[in-house]
Design a protein around this motif. Structure first.
Motif, mmCIF file in Angstrom:
data_model
loop_
_atom_site.group_PDB
_atom_site.id
_atom_site.type_symbol
_atom_site.label_atom_id
_atom_site.label_comp_id
_atom_site.label_asym_id
_atom_site.label_seq_id
_atom_site.Cartn_x
_atom_site.Cartn_y
_atom_site.Cartn_z
ATOM 1 N N ILE A 133 -55.396 6.381 -75.659
ATOM 2 C CA ILE A 133 -55.122 7.259 -76.793
ATOM 3 C C ILE A 133 -53.803 7.979 -76.526
ATOM 4 O O ILE A 133 -53.674 8.699 -75.533
ATOM 5 C CB ILE A 133 -56.245 8.286 -76.989
ATOM 6 N N ASP A 134 -52.818 7.790 -77.418
ATOM 7 C CA ASP A 134 -51.567 8.538 -77.351
ATOM 8 C C ASP A 134 -51.723 9.752 -78.266
ATOM 9 O O ASP A 134 -51.640 9.634 -79.492
ATOM 10 C CB ASP A 134 -50.402 7.661 -77.805
ATOM 11 N N ASN A 135 -51.962 10.902 -77.675
ATOM 12 C CA ASN A 135 -52.199 12.124 -78.448
ATOM 13 C C ASN A 135 -50.960 12.995 -78.548
ATOM 14 O O ASN A 135 -51.059 14.223 -78.652
ATOM 15 C CB ASN A 135 -53.365 12.917 -77.844
ATOM 16 N N LEU A 168 -56.143 8.957 -71.708
ATOM 17 C CA LEU A 168 -55.419 9.872 -72.600
ATOM 18 C C LEU A 168 -53.984 9.955 -72.081
ATOM 19 O O LEU A 168 -53.732 10.496 -71.007
ATOM 20 C CB LEU A 168 -56.085 11.246 -72.587
ATOM 21 N N CYS A 209 -51.079 14.654 -81.947
ATOM 22 C CA CYS A 209 -52.431 15.025 -82.396
ATOM 23 C C CYS A 209 -52.824 16.369 -81.789
ATOM 24 O O CYS A 209 -52.536 16.643 -80.616
ATOM 25 C CB CYS A 209 -53.450 13.967 -81.991
ATOM 26 N N ILE A 217 -60.712 11.061 -82.513
ATOM 27 C CA ILE A 217 -60.290 9.711 -82.129
ATOM 28 C C ILE A 217 -61.073 9.238 -80.908
ATOM 29 O O ILE A 217 -61.494 8.073 -80.830
ATOM 30 C CB ILE A 217 -58.773 9.695 -81.846
ATOM 31 N N LEU A 218 -61.275 10.132 -79.944
ATOM 32 C CA LEU A 218 -62.050 9.788 -78.754
ATOM 33 C C LEU A 218 -63.455 9.338 -79.128
ATOM 34 O O LEU A 218 -63.960 8.351 -78.583
ATOM 35 C CB LEU A 218 -62.101 10.995 -77.810
ATOM 36 N N THR A 262 -57.675 14.636 -81.670
ATOM 37 C CA THR A 262 -57.828 13.803 -80.478
ATOM 38 C C THR A 262 -59.300 13.605 -80.135
ATOM 39 O O THR A 262 -59.715 12.493 -79.767
ATOM 40 C CB THR A 262 -57.098 14.433 -79.285
ATOM 41 N N PRO A 303 -59.290 1.400 -73.251
ATOM 42 C CA PRO A 303 -58.751 2.042 -74.455
ATOM 43 C C PRO A 303 -57.813 3.186 -74.080
ATOM 44 O O PRO A 303 -58.107 3.975 -73.181
ATOM 45 C CB PRO A 303 -59.999 2.547 -75.184
ATOM 46 N N VAL A 329 -61.820 6.063 -70.677
ATOM 47 C CA VAL A 329 -60.826 6.138 -71.744
ATOM 48 C C VAL A 329 -59.600 6.838 -71.176
ATOM 49 O O VAL A 329 -59.727 7.838 -70.459
ATOM 50 C CB VAL A 329 -61.350 6.893 -72.977
ATOM 51 N N VAL A 363 -63.292 5.860 -80.556
ATOM 52 C CA VAL A 363 -63.033 4.885 -79.494
ATOM 53 C C VAL A 363 -64.307 4.618 -78.689
ATOM 54 O O VAL A 363 -64.622 3.465 -78.352
ATOM 55 C CB VAL A 363 -61.899 5.386 -78.577
#
Length: 275
Positions: free
Chosen positions: A247-249, A204, A252, A260-261, A257, A245, A202, A264
């Protein structure tokens, strides 16, 4: 050399004359200096059932892969885990690789996620393992050279070995590393080789302004120049379109975050990314 409890010890050197072994008849012509009968032995105290995994050292030889008297399962490549039955990752045993630039919050988010799972979960940070080398540490900030690359490869293998052992004993793990999409030496192939095909990557990736602000709060060799941070962040943008995947944190906090992780990862368990 170690010997099982209760087993006879070997001779202590040339010329040593051993005494008779209890429970065996003496050899012909043997005459022990002491002829007094042995003292009576009291019956052994009652014992409960052995603990799980217990191996009696007096009757079993130590097998490879044991620590003390408790046998550990052998570590191997991580299989693809089954999707969880409840929301989030639930009680699934899984291996996660959290990717991101310096200042993305990888280590903080990974530790927070690991600490709040309902099942045992370990956090393994590549930077921490690299810095186990004290004298002779090859800091990539001074230039990526043959020695820094060798220490990076060694740290990655060490992390992979630790992850496989955790997973073989039912403990999930999350690793974090600044993996570049355009540089094979620090790419995903090594992680997949060292951990296994079940590894879930994933990315970040917050905005550049956020990364620069977080980097400014660091100290020591963890703090990079603004130019280095901007360069790393720009290269990390290559993960867009990779199928992993992201994630734009940027907006957050750590708790959000981590949540969300987990969501995901739950989707990745149902439909693993192709990489």
């Amino acid at each position: 050399m170690q010997h099982a409890v209760g087993a006879p010890l070997p001779p202590h050197g040339p010329g040593h004359v051993p005494g008779p072994i209890p429970g065996h008849r003496p050899a012909a012509g043997w005459e022990h200096q002491s002829q007094s009968p042995p003292p009576p032995q009291s019956p052994p105290p009652p014992q409960g059932p052995p603990a799980p995994g217990w191996s009696d050292p007096a009757h079993q030889a130590a097998a490879p892969g044991t620590t003390g008297h408790v046998a550990l399962p052998p570590g191997g490549p991580v299989p693809v885990p089954s999707p969880p039955a409840d929301n989030g990752t639930g009680s699934a045993t899984l291996a996660v690789l959290l990717i991101g630039p310096a200042g993305a919050g990888k280590t903080t988010v990974a530790r927070h996620w690991a600490q709040r799972r309902r099942v045992p979960t370990a956090h393994i940070s590549l930077d921490d393992v690299r810095e186990w080398v004290c004298s002779g540490f090859a800091d990539p900030q001074t230039g990526w050279n043959e020695q820094s690359e060798a220490q990076y490869r060694l740290a990655r293998r060490t992390c992979g070995f630790a992850a496989r052992n955790f997973l073989a004993n039912g403990i999930s793990c999350i690793l974090d590393d600044a993996v570049f999409p355009d540089r094979p030496v620090v790419g995903l192939g090594g992680w997949k080789r060292h951990v296994g095909p079940g590894l879930l990557p994933v990315v970040l990736l917050p905005g550049l302004e956020v990364v620069l602000e977080r980097n400014a709060e660091r100290s020591g060799n963890r703090r990079l120049s603004d130019e280095e941070v901007a360069g790393i962040h720009g290269r990390m943008a290559g993960w867009y379109g990779s199928g992993l995947p992201i994630i734009d944190n940027s907006q957050c906090d750590v708790q959000t975050t981590a949540r969300i992780l987990d969501d995901v990862l739950a989707r990745a368990l149902t439909s693993p990314p192709a990489w």
